[in-house]
Design a protein around this motif. Structure first.
Motif, PDB file in Angstrom:
ATOM      1  N   ILE A   8      47.472  76.185  20.225  1.00  0.00           N
ATOM      2  CA  ILE A   8      47.680  76.342  21.666  1.00  0.00           C
ATOM      3  C   ILE A   8      46.532  75.681  22.426  1.00  0.00           C
ATOM      4  O   ILE A   8      45.358  75.868  22.100  1.00  0.00           O
ATOM      5  N   ARG A   9      46.880  74.910  23.437  1.00  0.00           N
ATOM      6  CA  ARG A   9      45.894  74.251  24.292  1.00  0.00           C
ATOM      7  C   ARG A   9      46.208  74.614  25.745  1.00  0.00           C
ATOM      8  O   ARG A   9      47.362  74.569  26.169  1.00  0.00           O
ATOM      9  N   ALA A  10      45.183  74.951  26.505  1.00  0.00           N
ATOM     10  CA  ALA A  10      45.363  75.255  27.928  1.00  0.00           C
ATOM     11  C   ALA A  10      45.353  73.944  28.718  1.00  0.00           C
ATOM     12  O   ALA A  10      44.582  73.032  28.419  1.00  0.00           O
ATOM     13  N   HIS A  11      46.222  73.872  29.717  1.00  0.00           N
ATOM     14  CA  HIS A  11      46.302  72.686  30.577  1.00  0.00           C
ATOM     15  C   HIS A  11      46.434  73.159  32.009  1.00  0.00           C
ATOM     16  O   HIS A  11      47.015  74.209  32.244  1.00  0.00           O
ATOM     17  N   LEU A  45      41.044  83.683  25.008  1.00  0.00           N
ATOM     18  CA  LEU A  45      41.180  83.106  26.343  1.00  0.00           C
ATOM     19  C   LEU A  45      39.963  82.265  26.703  1.00  0.00           C
ATOM     20  O   LEU A  45      40.096  81.163  27.241  1.00  0.00           O
ATOM     21  N   ARG A  46      38.774  82.763  26.394  1.00  0.00           N
ATOM     22  CA  ARG A  46      37.550  81.990  26.671  1.00  0.00           C
ATOM     23  C   ARG A  46      37.581  80.659  25.931  1.00  0.00           C
ATOM     24  O   ARG A  46      37.184  79.624  26.476  1.00  0.00           O
ATOM     25  N   ALA A  47      38.051  80.671  24.691  1.00  0.00           N
ATOM     26  CA  ALA A  47      38.139  79.436  23.920  1.00  0.00           C
ATOM     27  C   ALA A  47      39.145  78.474  24.542  1.00  0.00           C
ATOM     28  O   ALA A  47      38.861  77.291  24.716  1.00  0.00           O
ATOM     29  N   SER A  54      56.312  79.550  28.916  1.00  0.00           N
ATOM     30  CA  SER A  54      55.948  78.574  27.896  1.00  0.00           C
ATOM     31  C   SER A  54      56.750  78.836  26.635  1.00  0.00           C
ATOM     32  O   SER A  54      57.704  79.602  26.627  1.00  0.00           O
ATOM     33  N   ASP A  55      56.305  78.214  25.550  1.00  0.00           N
ATOM     34  CA  ASP A  55      56.972  78.412  24.271  1.00  0.00           C
ATOM     35  C   ASP A  55      56.710  79.822  23.740  1.00  0.00           C
ATOM     36  O   ASP A  55      55.847  80.536  24.228  1.00  0.00           O
TER      37      ASP A  55
END
Length: 84
Positions: free
Chosen positions: A54-57, A36-38, A10-11
């Motif tokens: 940062i957003r998890a996808h 990580l939980r967030a 990633s970036d």
């Protein structure tokens, strides 16, 4: 399932957030678990957090169950503290 490896692909900010080079991993690990939980639950990090952008996808209706695996008392204590 959630698989976490050393090469996030990633970036730079995301790569640093997942594996901050030069930081004391033991001292930072509890905060990394919180972050990580967030990310996986879609919960925003607090204002001013360096990784708030940062957003998890992908996202979905459920989130992976987190586990802390380790071979030390510290890992067991941290897992108990977070209910993992």
């Amino acid at each position: 399932h959630l698989g976490v490896g050393r090469a996030p692909g990633s970036d730079g900010l995301t790569a640093y957030a997942l594996n901050p080079q030069g930081n004391a991993a033991v001292e930072d690990f509890p905060q990394q678990v919180i972050d990580l939980r967030a990310w996986i639950s879609g919960t925003p990090l607090q204002d001013g957090h360096p990784y708030a952008s940062i957003r998890a996808h992908p996202t979905g209706p459920t989130t992976p169950e987190l586990w802390i695996l380790g071979s030390s008392d510290y890992g067991a204590q941290l897992a108990a503290h977070f209910g993992l």
